[in-house]
Design an enzyme around this catalytic site. Structure first.
Site, mmCIF file in Angstrom:
data_model
loop_
_atom_site.group_PDB
_atom_site.id
_atom_site.type_symbol
_atom_site.label_atom_id
_atom_site.label_comp_id
_atom_site.label_asym_id
_atom_site.label_seq_id
_atom_site.Cartn_x
_atom_site.Cartn_y
_atom_site.Cartn_z
ATOM 1 N N GLU B 185 0.808 -1.219 0.000
ATOM 2 C CA GLU B 185 0.000 0.000 0.000
ATOM 3 C C GLU B 185 0.845 1.275 0.000
ATOM 4 O OE1 GLU B 185 -3.138 -0.206 2.902
ATOM 5 O OE2 GLU B 185 -4.097 -1.866 1.831
ATOM 6 N N HIS B 410 -18.989 -8.441 4.207
ATOM 7 C CA HIS B 410 -17.635 -8.015 4.559
ATOM 8 C C HIS B 410 -17.045 -8.975 5.576
ATOM 9 C CE1 HIS B 410 -14.658 -4.992 6.441
ATOM 10 N NE2 HIS B 410 -14.164 -5.419 5.307
ATOM 11 N N HIS B 411 -15.933 -9.597 5.201
ATOM 12 C CA HIS B 411 -15.192 -10.484 6.100
ATOM 13 C C HIS B 411 -13.834 -9.869 6.396
ATOM 14 C CE1 HIS B 411 -17.494 -14.409 4.799
ATOM 15 N NE2 HIS B 411 -18.212 -13.645 5.606
ATOM 16 N N GLU B 412 -13.809 -8.941 7.309
ATOM 17 C CA GLU B 412 -12.505 -8.461 7.783
ATOM 18 C C GLU B 412 -11.959 -9.521 8.729
ATOM 19 O OE1 GLU B 412 -10.377 -5.879 7.106
ATOM 20 O OE2 GLU B 412 -9.122 -7.102 8.422
ATOM 21 N N HIS B 480 -9.069 -7.341 0.102
ATOM 22 C CA HIS B 480 -8.263 -6.176 0.466
ATOM 23 C C HIS B 480 -7.078 -6.650 1.299
ATOM 24 C CE1 HIS B 480 -10.787 -2.491 -0.602
ATOM 25 N NE2 HIS B 480 -11.236 -3.514 -1.294
ATOM 26 N N GLU B 481 -5.958 -5.968 1.098
ATOM 27 C CA GLU B 481 -4.685 -6.339 1.750
ATOM 28 C C GLU B 481 -4.194 -7.752 1.422
ATOM 29 O OE1 GLU B 481 -7.371 -5.544 4.006
ATOM 30 O OE2 GLU B 481 -7.058 -3.407 3.678
ATOM 31 N N GLU B 499 -7.666 -5.204 -3.735
ATOM 32 C CA GLU B 499 -7.111 -3.893 -3.461
ATOM 33 C C GLU B 499 -5.611 -4.021 -3.757
ATOM 34 O OE1 GLU B 499 -7.552 -0.577 0.004
ATOM 35 O OE2 GLU B 499 -6.867 -2.545 0.622
ATOM 36 N N GLU B 505 -8.978 5.200 -0.619
ATOM 37 C CA GLU B 505 -9.178 5.496 0.807
ATOM 38 C C GLU B 505 -7.979 6.219 1.403
ATOM 39 O OE1 GLU B 505 -9.803 1.618 2.514
ATOM 40 O OE2 GLU B 505 -7.702 1.362 3.023
#
Lengths: 702, 702
Positions: B185, B410-412, B480-481, B499, B505
């Site tokens: 990132e 959403h699965h953070e 993401h990540e 991402e 963001e």
């Protein structure tokens, strides 16, 4: 936590935090001392802080020193600090005298009778962190743990090391195995404390799959100590939950053990979040060795069952397609051309089990992956749902059902636990779809997540996750190669047993094998934590049965193998040998058929670690008793007085004992079977051969 | 693998193994050279071994050096050895010219046209190990990989390091981010190779959750290089499966990069079992920058879809309860008292999405665990099935259905991947039970298994496991990540986007934010590996909308935000801003409503990394075209000739462009919307403001 004088406490806290906040030196504090006694007054714990706030405890039994003043505390990694100097904010006393009933066990009812002292401590270095140290003193020992209450000053934290000391009062005789992060399958060593040489002991071992020894002065618990003054001390832990296993490292100059926790992949030793607590550190203490074995202290320090409906949890005996692979008759893997877990062979086991009322048949090597399962740190090794093509599970499921036998599932993970965890739900669903209610898990290999150890916090949580998830499916579990048991079978009664020590299969290991004394030490060590799947019942002693060049032997007599069903408590017991070997001794096998695996009462008649163990147990379902006696390599004569039998009741005893010339090495199979009538108080003398033993069924008649 | 002269080969192998076995020195071998050319003859790869067996390759394009002779090989941990000197046992040539159709993409059909050379090598140091090196040369670049065939001499093995060199022919201009095990990132840096200073770049960053930088000369791929001689070179990898991510470490003295794989918790870099192969190492090469962006080389080096029925895979646009948390209007956690993911608020998003034909609504912060989710290396952080009490998922499921909108899950994970893996099945079942077909996963935090990294082999396998398991449930995924994408969306077309770079963001990040050039670099770097969920469409530029003291701003104009829907390819595009901000510019929002996310054709009209990108794309479902243009902090004029339009067809163009005084910093919202008719070949001049851009809808009419 209740605080006896809350307003005063608040004021003190405020003064302290003010002092810290303004950088003022802490008020010097005077020494404090607290004393806690056992209900019978024989055991005394003394807790003291010195002028710098260092906290220590000491333990005395009948005025004899058990533990000399020993420090308590922690090194933390995050926040990075020492947590060893304390202010005593408060002290709370409590006591309990209750009785509870285990789902399965050695006795029907267990008394929990203790006095308790909890010290509420505040870190004296200014962090504001609060810790509780809670001691419980029973008539037969002491348990203590650290607690980290919910608090502003501490939420998530990382343990670098627990610094709990056990300063011993003499150079005791110790029964120990080397400290290790990954295995507890060592042979026991018997030395003075000052002669502990763990790495030498490691070097003698050749047959342990994976070992990560800690150092020359490191040993594992349960650690059995015998003092010259006649004290017996067992050091262990209870309720090992969300924490790393404790090893002990000896400072030989001071004869002081210090805790050494198993690290994770990055060297940390525990990730906790308040409220949290450590396992109980346990000292079972007595002036008779039998009282050590009779102690229920460790169970009392575990939490009650977390499984509400336990009606589906059953004690069991089983056989298995297992030993024949160890002795070279068959193989786990299909590619060998000698695959034991084939439909036809398993049917023979089912037939034999059914004929003899054995509940289950374990089948190892049933599933794909065995060609390649060990030594490669391979992650996707087994999927737990794919049988080998020569193993027709549907057919066997139906066949076993018609025979009244349950198949027992085998989940060898090869140490690849990430793989097992992501497949566990489907694996258990697969079991249920095939009518299976019991699983044997296995962890032979280096752990994945790579860098984790069998005995670390992550794996200790895993074993519990398995027990919990299995319970969701009403599945019973026994684990091989887990960390040392700590009484969690009270909390998860479907977790029937563990291996977690050198079991009978090591008779087949060429280097050290199993010495005749081994089974007399296990009750004082490994079994203090809970039931063991030792897999007794070997009837064939020269292990060249199928591979003539093998030189390994089972170093017991046949009668001793029978006795183990009584001396080694487990609600899950294997009849370890092959049907064909049992068919050679059908009368002796009768004892294995008859012996229960669940008890209403237990009497430790005689027990000396490393020498002999004689135990009587009363069947949970009847008035029958069973007695087992074993000796080491010495011939010994057991003298039993049947004063535990009901008065006025007649009993028919069937005595399975060593034959006149029996000997573990040159005549192990020789045994005689006698019957005689017994009554309350009848004396009986039984000779145990070298490496021998005896078993008695005492049946209440008319 | 076919061997051209099998009997001779067998003989050679025998002679070699005999030599090794008897300790005889190896026969000295002469140098070998092989040459492979691209179909058009412009690209040439030369493979050579020297007299000691060291293998190297070099690459030339139109007689210009791209890669000077560069070594190939490995250091192995198990067996512990260097694998860098080889005997060439055999060589095989092949070529392909096929066309395939991606499930979703920038173009409807992709041509795979290449020549191939595979060298069969044997370790020259006596291990007997065989390795293949396979090169494919396309007109637009080179891919090569190592293959370890099934063989007696090598089964399981552990990689200590891959030693692949990229010796560059000059001190090129490079677009790079610091080499790192855990994050991609970073903001891009533009320097000569000799001026790479990765740790300085790391030190400037303040807003990346977790970073593990490698060293001052280490950079990540995709690495974009521009040579003074007019060559454009993009270094990356394709088909990153069961392997660690490759970073590159520069030797500044020789301008040579060497591969540096991401280690696991114990420092190893890969666990493989033959047959196995590495990912493809890719060099996209051209003398125009536009050809770099047009290349399909990386997709061509990935495997075809492993998902048979792809009918359920849909391109999508979505909105989400997400940005309002980033800018301080709401919060993810309930305890904040300002919880954004509440039933009422989500209904507003559903209403707005429904009104405007937006397919989905993402809801972050819907589930319990956010109070405590970050920074503690906590394992049991989310369970993925427990909504907060103010979030009525049943009600919202029904509501969304009546509105024709799908909720996006959403699965953070917080980086706690062991926890996610053991709960994934139930989490996906929960999604299906609530009519959800798309999940956004997240990995913000240090990875559990502790010691593993986001970009290591274990995690790279995890991302694929998620895509595969999601496919079992017909669920689409965007991560993401994760580690950098390598074209795996061809193989797992339900893995829509990632991402894996600095997305929109970061406009909210106070330290570096996003510079105006950033979006012009991304297509040359991050997007080479696959679609990005950049979350464009921000219409409110001063990010003090809800927290007045914030000073962060979005450094683009509004028109540039629209252009990103065309310049940044993704089949999953977010309309990132809040409904209330879109309602202020309904005409501009119309472009977001109209723009497709799946294309039948794409033309890179003009593209200079770090300066400007202008791309035209043709809707997959119609004859309409969409054009997007963006610039960096410079004002630029785009000159477009619409020679890609159908001849004889009329088009109505709607042009969304920067207003006359628009400027990313002091006047970002100023935009004008014009319509005009276009035909094949019509020229158009559009001025892009500083930090600006434009978007054109070109609708076929009549």
């Amino acid at each position: 936590m209740s605080v006896s004088n809350a307003p005063a406490m608040k004021k003190l806290r405020f003064a302290l935090s003010l002092a810290l906040f303004t950088g003022m030196p802490l008020l010097s504090q005077s020494q404090t001392t607290d004393v806690l006694e056992s209900p019978d007054g024989h055991l005394q714990v003394r807790l003291a802080t010195d002028t710098e706030g260092h906290l220590s405890y000491e333990v005395n039994y009948k005025d004899l020193a058990v533990i000399r003043p020993s420090r308590l505390g922690f090194l933390l990694e995050k926040p990075h600090m020492r947590l060893q100097r304390f202010l005593v904010l408060d002290r709370q006393n409590a006591s309990a005298d209750t009785t509870w009933e285990p789902v399965l066990g050695e006795v029907a009812r267990i008394r929990n009778h203790h006095n308790e002292l909890a010290l509420e401590l505040q870190d004296a270095t200014g962090s504001g962190i609060r810790v509780m140290v809670r001691f419980r003193v029973f008539d037969d020992g002491v348990g203590f743990r650290y607690e980290f209450p919910d608090q502003e000053a501490l939420d998530h934290f990382i343990i670098k090391e627990e610094v709990t000391e056990f300063a011993l009062a003499g150079d005791h005789k110790a029964f120990w195995i080397p400290g290790d992060y990954d295995t507890n399958e060592y042979l026991y060593n018997t030395t003075r404390l000052s002669d502990i040489a763990a790495l030498d002991a490691v070097a003698r071992e050749r047959d342990i799959a994976i070992s990560s020894p800690i150092g020359d002065n490191a040993v594992q618990t349960p650690l059995m100590l015998v003092a010259d003054n006649g004290l017996y001390i067992n050091v262990h832990e209870a309720a090992l939950v969300n924490y790393s296993t404790m090893n002990l490292v000896l400072d030989k100059a001071t004869l002081t053990f210090r805790s050494h926790l198993v690290p994770d992949a990055v060297g940390n030793k525990g990730y906790l979040q308040t409220p949290a607590h450590t396992p109980w550190r346990t000292l079972v203490i007595s002036d008779t060795p039998e009282a050590i074995l009779a102690s229920k202290l460790i169970l009392n320090l575990n939490e009650p069952s977390q499984i509400e409906d336990t009606s589906w949890i059953r004690p069991q005996k089983f056989m298995g397609v297992w030993w024949e692979m160890h002795i070279g008759k068959g193989s786990w893997d299909l590619a060998s051309g000698n695959h034991a877990a084939n439909t036809e062979n398993v049917k023979k086991y089912i037939d034999f089990a059914s004929e003899h009322g054995i509940d289950g048949v374990l089948v190892e090597g049933w599933n794909e992956g065995w060609e390649d399962w060990f030594g490669n740190w391979k992650e996707d090794v087994f999927d737990f749902v794919t049988p080998y093509p020569d193993y027709d599970l549907d057919e066997l499921t139906a066949y076993a059902a018609t025979k009244g036998v349950s198949l027992i599932m085998h989940h060898e993970t090869s140490g690849s636990v990430t793989n097992y965890e992501r497949r566990m739900d489907r694996a258990f669903q697969y079991m249920k779809a095939h009518g299976m209610h019991t699983v044997k898990t296995g962890y032979v290999g280096k752990i994945i997540p790579r860098g984790e150890h069998h005995d670390g916090q992550w794996m200790n949580n895993h074993y519990i996750r398995v027990a919990r998830k299995a319970a969701e499916y009403q599945i019973m579990v026994e684990a091989h190669e887990p960390s040392h048991p700590t009484g969690l079978h009270r909390t998860y009664p479907n977790w029937l047993a563990n291996e977690a020590a050198r079991g009978n299969e090591f008779n087949n290991a060429p280097a050290l094998g199993i010495t005749p004394e081994h089974q007399t030490i296990l009750p004082f060590t490994r079994l203090m934590g809970g039931p063991m799947d030792f897999t007794p019942g070997l009837f064939h002693f020269k292990l060249n049965q199928f591979v003539p060049e093998r030189t390994t032997v089972v170093r017991t007599t046949l009668a001793k193998q029978l006795a183990l069903y009584v001396t080694m408590y487990s609600p899950l017991q294997m009849a370890g040998d092959l049907p064909e070997n049992y068919r050679k001794h059908p009368e002796a096998f009768r004892f294995i058929v008859d012996v229960p695996v669940n008890w209403q009462d237990t009497r430790i008649l005689e027990a000396v670690s490393g020498e002999q163990v004689i135990i009587a147990r009363k069947d949970k379902e009847s008035e029958d008793w069973y007695v087992g006696g074993i000796t080491d390599e010495q011939e010994r004569t057991a003298r039993i007085t049947f004063d535990f039998l009901n008065k006025g009741q007649s009993y028919m005893a069937t005595l399975y004992k060593d034959g006149p010339k029996a000997h573990w090495d040159h005549n192990p199979e020789a045994h005689t079977i006698e019957t005689r009538m017994l009554r309350h108080g009848t004396p009986l003398k039984v000779t145990m051969a070298e490496g021998g033993g005896f078993a008695i069924k005492v049946k209440a008649v008319k």
